[in-house]
Design a protein around this motif. Structure first.
Motif, PDB file in Angstrom:
ATOM      1  N   LEU A   1       0.854  -1.186   0.000  1.00 29.31           N
ATOM      2  CA  LEU A   1       0.000   0.000   0.000  1.00 29.31           C
ATOM      3  C   LEU A   1       0.884   1.227   0.000  1.00 29.31           C
ATOM      4  CD1 LEU A   1      -2.510  -0.866   2.883  1.00 29.31           C
ATOM      5  CD2 LEU A   1      -2.929  -1.073   0.447  1.00 29.31           C
ATOM      6  N   ARG A   2       0.289   2.348  -0.236  1.00 24.23           N
ATOM      7  CA  ARG A   2       0.966   3.639  -0.059  1.00 24.23           C
ATOM      8  C   ARG A   2       0.364   4.272   1.187  1.00 24.23           C
ATOM      9  NH1 ARG A   2       5.485   4.306  -3.143  1.00 24.23           N
ATOM     10  NH2 ARG A   2       5.172   3.076  -5.010  1.00 24.23           N
ATOM     11  N   ASN A   3       1.215   4.660   2.135  1.00 28.23           N
ATOM     12  CA  ASN A   3       0.707   5.298   3.345  1.00 28.23           C
ATOM     13  C   ASN A   3       0.354   6.754   3.049  1.00 28.23           C
ATOM     14  OD1 ASN A   3       3.159   6.690   3.415  1.00 28.23           O
ATOM     15  ND2 ASN A   3       4.013   5.440   5.051  1.00 28.23           N
ATOM     16  N   ALA A   4      -0.076   7.488   4.057  1.00 28.71           N
ATOM     17  CA  ALA A   4      -0.510   8.874   3.864  1.00 28.71           C
ATOM     18  C   ALA A   4       0.594   9.750   3.283  1.00 28.71           C
ATOM     19  CB  ALA A   4      -0.999   9.447   5.191  1.00 28.71           C
ATOM     20  N   GLU A   5       1.853   9.394   3.516  1.00 26.05           N
ATOM     21  CA  GLU A   5       2.986  10.153   2.979  1.00 26.05           C
ATOM     22  C   GLU A   5       3.389   9.682   1.582  1.00 26.05           C
ATOM     23  OE1 GLU A   5       3.336   8.624   6.217  1.00 26.05           O
ATOM     24  OE2 GLU A   5       2.392  10.439   6.995  1.00 26.05           O
ATOM     25  N   GLY A   6       2.705   8.674   1.056  1.00 21.00           N
ATOM     26  CA  GLY A   6       3.013   8.155  -0.269  1.00 21.00           C
ATOM     27  C   GLY A   6       4.096   7.099  -0.284  1.00 21.00           C
ATOM     28  N   GLU A   7       4.590   6.691   0.893  1.00 19.32           N
ATOM     29  CA  GLU A   7       5.640   5.680   0.983  1.00 19.32           C
ATOM     30  C   GLU A   7       5.028   4.287   0.858  1.00 19.32           C
ATOM     31  OE1 GLU A   7       9.259   4.598   4.043  1.00 19.32           O
ATOM     32  OE2 GLU A   7       7.412   5.405   4.884  1.00 19.32           O
ATOM     33  N   ALA A   8       5.687   3.406   0.136  1.00 17.70           N
ATOM     34  CA  ALA A   8       5.219   2.027   0.011  1.00 17.70           C
ATOM     35  C   ALA A   8       5.427   1.307   1.337  1.00 17.70           C
ATOM     36  CB  ALA A   8       5.970   1.300  -1.098  1.00 17.70           C
ATOM     37  N   VAL A   9       4.381   0.618   1.792  1.00 17.64           N
ATOM     38  CA  VAL A   9       4.451  -0.192   3.009  1.00 17.64           C
ATOM     39  C   VAL A   9       3.959  -1.587   2.672  1.00 17.64           C
ATOM     40  CG1 VAL A   9       4.339   1.710   4.666  1.00 17.64           C
ATOM     41  CG2 VAL A   9       2.210   0.736   3.778  1.00 17.64           C
ATOM     42  N   TYR A  10       4.476  -2.575   3.399  1.00 21.79           N
ATOM     43  CA  TYR A  10       4.258  -3.977   3.059  1.00 21.79           C
ATOM     44  C   TYR A  10       3.786  -4.773   4.263  1.00 21.79           C
ATOM     45  CZ  TYR A  10       7.209  -2.509  -0.810  1.00 21.79           C
ATOM     46  OH  TYR A  10       7.721  -1.841  -1.892  1.00 21.79           O
ATOM     47  N   ARG A  11       3.051  -5.855   3.970  1.00 15.66           N
ATOM     48  CA  ARG A  11       2.615  -6.792   4.996  1.00 15.66           C
ATOM     49  C   ARG A  11       2.381  -8.140   4.318  1.00 15.66           C
ATOM     50  NH1 ARG A  11      -3.153  -6.003   7.688  1.00 15.66           N
ATOM     51  NH2 ARG A  11      -3.729  -6.727   5.636  1.00 15.66           N
ATOM     52  N   ARG A  12       2.664  -9.196   5.041  1.00 12.90           N
ATOM     53  CA  ARG A  12       2.404 -10.540   4.531  1.00 12.90           C
ATOM     54  C   ARG A  12       0.910 -10.650   4.250  1.00 12.90           C
ATOM     55  NH1 ARG A  12       5.698 -14.662   2.614  1.00 12.90           N
ATOM     56  NH2 ARG A  12       7.064 -14.932   4.371  1.00 12.90           N
TER      57      ARG A  12
ATOM     58  N   CYS B   1      -7.023   2.947   7.657  1.00 17.68           N
ATOM     59  CA  CYS B   1      -7.266   4.102   8.523  1.00 17.68           C
ATOM     60  C   CYS B   1      -6.130   5.094   8.331  1.00 17.68           C
ATOM     61  CB  CYS B   1      -7.375   3.703   9.994  1.00 17.68           C
ATOM     62  SG  CYS B   1      -7.692   5.121  11.082  1.00 17.68           S
ATOM     63  N   ARG B   2      -6.485   6.297   7.928  1.00 16.64           N
ATOM     64  CA  ARG B   2      -5.445   7.306   7.680  1.00 16.64           C
ATOM     65  C   ARG B   2      -4.909   7.898   8.970  1.00 16.64           C
ATOM     66  NH1 ARG B   2      -9.927   9.764   4.958  1.00 16.64           N
ATOM     67  NH2 ARG B   2     -10.943  11.215   6.361  1.00 16.64           N
ATOM     68  N   ASN B   3      -5.503   7.551  10.112  1.00 15.80           N
ATOM     69  CA  ASN B   3      -5.023   8.061  11.394  1.00 15.80           C
ATOM     70  C   ASN B   3      -4.052   7.073  12.055  1.00 15.80           C
ATOM     71  OD1 ASN B   3      -5.047   9.994  13.605  1.00 15.80           O
ATOM     72  ND2 ASN B   3      -6.171   8.424  14.720  1.00 15.80           N
ATOM     73  N   CYS B   4      -4.507   5.827  12.271  1.00 18.19           N
ATOM     74  CA  CYS B   4      -3.674   4.866  13.008  1.00 18.19           C
ATOM     75  C   CYS B   4      -3.008   3.822  12.113  1.00 18.19           C
ATOM     76  CB  CYS B   4      -4.509   4.165  14.082  1.00 18.19           C
ATOM     77  SG  CYS B   4      -5.724   2.984  13.431  1.00 18.19           S
ATOM     78  N   GLY B   5      -3.418   3.725  10.851  1.00 16.38           N
ATOM     79  CA  GLY B   5      -2.816   2.771   9.928  1.00 16.38           C
ATOM     80  C   GLY B   5      -3.456   1.394   9.932  1.00 16.38           C
ATOM     81  N   LYS B   6      -4.495   1.173  10.740  1.00 15.82           N
ATOM     82  CA  LYS B   6      -5.183  -0.126  10.766  1.00 15.82           C
ATOM     83  C   LYS B   6      -5.689  -0.445   9.363  1.00 15.82           C
ATOM     84  CE  LYS B   6      -9.218  -2.460  12.640  1.00 15.82           C
ATOM     85  NZ  LYS B   6     -10.336  -2.362  13.601  1.00 15.82           N
ATOM     86  N   THR B   7      -5.561  -1.705   8.982  1.00 15.84           N
ATOM     87  CA  THR B   7      -6.057  -2.132   7.673  1.00 15.84           C
ATOM     88  C   THR B   7      -7.011  -3.297   7.824  1.00 15.84           C
ATOM     89  OG1 THR B   7      -4.184  -3.619   7.356  1.00 15.84           O
ATOM     90  CG2 THR B   7      -3.985  -1.409   6.424  1.00 15.84           C
ATOM     91  N   VAL B   8      -7.948  -3.357   6.904  1.00 16.70           N
ATOM     92  CA  VAL B   8      -8.892  -4.466   6.829  1.00 16.70           C
ATOM     93  C   VAL B   8      -8.861  -4.962   5.393  1.00 16.70           C
ATOM     94  CG1 VAL B   8     -11.311  -5.158   7.038  1.00 16.70           C
ATOM     95  CG2 VAL B   8     -10.366  -3.454   8.619  1.00 16.70           C
ATOM     96  N   GLU B   9      -8.637  -6.254   5.219  1.00 11.96           N
ATOM     97  CA  GLU B   9      -8.650  -6.832   3.883  1.00 11.96           C
ATOM     98  C   GLU B   9     -10.094  -7.122   3.503  1.00 11.96           C
ATOM     99  OE1 GLU B   9      -5.954 -10.161   3.914  1.00 11.96           O
ATOM    100  OE2 GLU B   9      -4.228  -8.837   3.921  1.00 11.96           O
TER     101      GLU B   9
END
Length: 147
Positions: free
Chosen positions: A74-85, A97-105
């Motif tokens: 994904l791209r975070n709020a700053e546009g940086e690529a972030v990764y997760r298994r 969530c643009r505040n805490c970064g929580k994600t839901v698939e």
């Protein structure tokens, strides 16, 4: 890495073994993380745990894993690529969530149908797409409302 013919199978066994050990180290580190992380954060965590995989190699492996569908990007709020298994083994999208970064698939059959239809209407084949929906998670929404 590919050779001049683009065939990975013909690479020397010694190089493949070294890459495999590094890939295993990166994969093992990703397995311990629930949230999305940048490659630099992942490298720092690996280094702190005693792994000596270089930052450049970590970048290369994470990018390769993303291309192979082994990690979500994904791209975070700053546009940086972030990764997760990947937790889901099928094609999916994310609420972020643009505040805490929580994600839901999430699976989104309507998005899949729409993307296929738009591609077909325009004569495109072998298409791919990414959908990321940004907002506030229930916890951050509640905290904001309580202020």
């Amino acid at each position: 890495m590919s050779n001049a013919h683009g065939n990975r199978a013909e690479e020397p066994a010694i190089k493949e073994q070294r890459v495999t050990k590094q890939r295993i180290a990166v994969g093992a580190a990703l397995d311990t993380i629930d949230d999305f992380v940048s490659t630099q954060e992942l490298h720092r965590m690996m280094y702190d745990a005693g792994s000596r995989v270089s930052l450049a190699t970590t970048y290369r492996i994470v990018q390769s894993m993303a291309e192979d569908g082994q990690v979500d990007v994904l791209r975070n709020a700053e546009g940086e690529a972030v990764y997760r298994r990947c937790a889901a083994s099928t094609h999916h999208h994310h609420l972020l969530c643009r505040n805490c970064g929580k994600t839901v698939e999430i699976e989104a059959p309507a998005v899949e149908a729409w993307a296929a239809s738009v591609a077909q209407d325009n004569g495109f084949t072998e298409v791919a797409h990414t959908v990321e929906i940004f907002g506030l998670c229930p916890e951050c929404s509640a905290a904001k409302a309580a202020k």
